[in-house]
Design a protein around this motif. Sequence first.
Motif, PDB file in Angstrom:
ATOM      1  N   PRO A 167       0.830  -1.210   0.000  1.00 35.46           N
ATOM      2  CA  PRO A 167       0.000   0.000   0.000  1.00 35.46           C
ATOM      3  C   PRO A 167       0.866   1.264   0.000  1.00 35.46           C
ATOM      4  CG  PRO A 167      -0.789  -1.572   1.620  1.00 35.46           C
ATOM      5  CD  PRO A 167       0.528  -2.094   1.117  1.00 35.46           C
ATOM      6  N   THR A 168       0.382   2.296  -0.646  1.00 28.02           N
ATOM      7  CA  THR A 168       1.142   3.536  -0.787  1.00 28.02           C
ATOM      8  C   THR A 168       1.647   4.091   0.547  1.00 28.02           C
ATOM      9  OG1 THR A 168       0.001   4.055  -2.844  1.00 28.02           O
ATOM     10  CG2 THR A 168       1.070   5.893  -1.718  1.00 28.02           C
ATOM     11  N   PRO A 169       0.832   4.142   1.615  1.00 26.30           N
ATOM     12  CA  PRO A 169       1.369   4.666   2.886  1.00 26.30           C
ATOM     13  C   PRO A 169       2.556   3.849   3.420  1.00 26.30           C
ATOM     14  CG  PRO A 169      -1.022   4.667   2.946  1.00 26.30           C
ATOM     15  CD  PRO A 169      -0.612   3.902   1.714  1.00 26.30           C
ATOM     16  N   HIS A 170       2.536   2.548   3.226  1.00 28.00           N
ATOM     17  CA  HIS A 170       3.679   1.724   3.645  1.00 28.00           C
ATOM     18  C   HIS A 170       4.891   2.067   2.779  1.00 28.00           C
ATOM     19  CE1 HIS A 170       5.794  -1.833   5.209  1.00 28.00           C
ATOM     20  NE2 HIS A 170       6.253  -1.936   3.978  1.00 28.00           N
ATOM     21  N   TYR A 171       4.679   2.159   1.471  1.00 24.96           N
ATOM     22  CA  TYR A 171       5.759   2.499   0.529  1.00 24.96           C
ATOM     23  C   TYR A 171       6.405   3.832   0.912  1.00 24.96           C
ATOM     24  CZ  TYR A 171       7.983   3.854  -3.875  1.00 24.96           C
ATOM     25  OH  TYR A 171       8.880   4.273  -4.828  1.00 24.96           O
ATOM     26  N   ARG A 172       5.584   4.828   1.251  1.00 25.15           N
ATOM     27  CA  ARG A 172       6.093   6.159   1.610  1.00 25.15           C
ATOM     28  C   ARG A 172       6.762   6.171   2.977  1.00 25.15           C
ATOM     29  NH1 ARG A 172       0.756   8.663  -0.024  1.00 25.15           N
ATOM     30  NH2 ARG A 172       0.403   8.493   2.210  1.00 25.15           N
ATOM     31  N   GLY A 173       6.520   5.153   3.805  1.00 26.55           N
ATOM     32  CA  GLY A 173       7.096   5.104   5.138  1.00 26.55           C
ATOM     33  C   GLY A 173       6.193   5.675   6.203  1.00 26.55           C
ATOM     34  N   ASP A 174       4.914   5.904   5.863  1.00 22.93           N
ATOM     35  CA  ASP A 174       3.980   6.476   6.828  1.00 22.93           C
ATOM     36  C   ASP A 174       3.620   5.490   7.944  1.00 22.93           C
ATOM     37  OD1 ASP A 174       4.006   8.692   5.199  1.00 22.93           O
ATOM     38  OD2 ASP A 174       2.075   8.244   4.247  1.00 22.93           O
ATOM     39  N   TYR A 175       3.589   4.215   7.638  1.00 23.14           N
ATOM     40  CA  TYR A 175       3.352   3.191   8.644  1.00 23.14           C
ATOM     41  C   TYR A 175       3.953   1.876   8.147  1.00 23.14           C
ATOM     42  CZ  TYR A 175      -0.577   1.338   5.885  1.00 23.14           C
ATOM     43  OH  TYR A 175      -1.358   0.799   4.899  1.00 23.14           O
ATOM     44  N   ALA A 176       4.103   0.943   9.076  1.00 21.18           N
ATOM     45  CA  ALA A 176       4.730  -0.334   8.740  1.00 21.18           C
ATOM     46  C   ALA A 176       3.724  -1.471   8.848  1.00 21.18           C
ATOM     47  CB  ALA A 176       5.912  -0.607   9.663  1.00 21.18           C
ATOM     48  N   TYR A 178       5.011  -4.455   8.170  1.00 26.59           N
ATOM     49  CA  TYR A 178       5.972  -5.486   8.558  1.00 26.59           C
ATOM     50  C   TYR A 178       7.021  -4.852   9.466  1.00 26.59           C
ATOM     51  CZ  TYR A 178       3.460  -8.056   5.048  1.00 26.59           C
ATOM     52  OH  TYR A 178       2.453  -8.667   4.351  1.00 26.59           O
ATOM     53  N   ALA A 179       8.207  -5.388   9.511  1.00 33.87           N
ATOM     54  CA  ALA A 179       9.215  -4.943  10.471  1.00 33.87           C
ATOM     55  C   ALA A 179       9.500  -3.445  10.382  1.00 33.87           C
ATOM     56  CB  ALA A 179      10.498  -5.729  10.283  1.00 33.87           C
ATOM     57  N   ARG A 180       9.484  -2.903   9.176  1.00 32.56           N
ATOM     58  CA  ARG A 180       9.711  -1.467   9.048  1.00 32.56           C
ATOM     59  C   ARG A 180       8.995  -0.944   7.813  1.00 32.56           C
ATOM     60  NH1 ARG A 180      16.104  -2.107   7.842  1.00 32.56           N
ATOM     61  NH2 ARG A 180      15.849  -3.219   5.896  1.00 32.56           N
ATOM     62  N   ALA A 181       8.705   0.325   7.871  1.00 37.78           N
ATOM     63  CA  ALA A 181       7.997   0.976   6.763  1.00 37.78           C
ATOM     64  C   ALA A 181       8.984   1.362   5.664  1.00 37.78           C
ATOM     65  CB  ALA A 181       7.279   2.216   7.280  1.00 37.78           C
ATOM     66  N   GLY A 182       8.435   1.692   4.510  1.00 42.49           N
ATOM     67  CA  GLY A 182       9.264   2.143   3.408  1.00 42.49           C
ATOM     68  C   GLY A 182       9.398   1.088   2.334  1.00 42.49           C
ATOM     69  N   HIS A 183      10.380   1.297   1.459  1.00 40.81           N
ATOM     70  CA  HIS A 183      10.554   0.399   0.322  1.00 40.81           C
ATOM     71  C   HIS A 183      12.026   0.187   0.019  1.00 40.81           C
ATOM     72  CE1 HIS A 183      10.454   4.504  -1.304  1.00 40.81           C
ATOM     73  NE2 HIS A 183      11.335   4.048  -2.176  1.00 40.81           N
ATOM     74  N   ILE A 184      12.291  -0.805  -0.787  1.00 38.89           N
ATOM     75  CA  ILE A 184      13.650  -1.091  -1.232  1.00 38.89           C
ATOM     76  C   ILE A 184      14.125   0.077  -2.098  1.00 38.89           C
ATOM     77  CG2 ILE A 184      15.028  -2.644  -2.697  1.00 38.89           C
ATOM     78  CD1 ILE A 184      13.048  -4.884  -1.856  1.00 38.89           C
ATOM     79  N   PRO A 185      15.362   0.520  -1.915  1.00 37.97           N
ATOM     80  CA  PRO A 185      15.855   1.615  -2.757  1.00 37.97           C
ATOM     81  C   PRO A 185      15.661   1.287  -4.241  1.00 37.97           C
ATOM     82  CG  PRO A 185      17.431   1.124  -1.029  1.00 37.97           C
ATOM     83  CD  PRO A 185      16.368   0.059  -0.971  1.00 37.97           C
TER      84      PRO A 185
END
Length: 190
Positions: A167-176, A178-185
């Motif tokens: 989901p976009t909020p997870h991708y952006r790092g707004d929430y996790a 799984y273990a951490r929010a965000g995406h692979i570089p």
Amino acid sequence: LDDPDLVVLDCSVTVESDGAGGFRTVNGRPAFDDGHIPTAGFADLKGELADPDSPYDYAVPTPEAFAAAMSALGVGDDTRVVLYDTSGGPWAARVWWMLRWIGFDNAALLDGGLAAWTEAGYPLSTDAANEPTRTLSVNLRPELIVGKDEVLAAVNDDDVHLIDAMPTPHYRGDYALYARAGHIPKATRV
């Protein structure tokens, strides 16, 4: 639904608040038990369709374990399969991909999932599935899974495109989720 070669599977996983500002995933079986498409079985992505020895949620089981679990749900070499979930399709798509991974191509996603089914006024059932156990062969496509080292190499390879389907909020790092929010570089969002 009366076709003996058709297997319908609910692949739902429920995402809910963890009470601390994050989210967690829980087994979708309780919602399935409350009402599902008639004749449907439950494809348990938090149970027999995951590797019980992995420390990670949703790790793929061995091909043989996955084929055995699908066989027990009535999926065989000559069946057709329709997959759905209650979340717009991501969980059903995971089972579709896992079927392709072991060499089974006669599966489809129900457009719109359970929401579209109920919005169209079709009935729900609480009856247990009654599919016979069948034999599902493994004709593995190992190229459909890559390891961590291949992903790390892809980050620096301009010829490889990494796609993030979270989901976009997870991708952006707004929430996790799984273990951490965000995406692979270098990964792009679809």
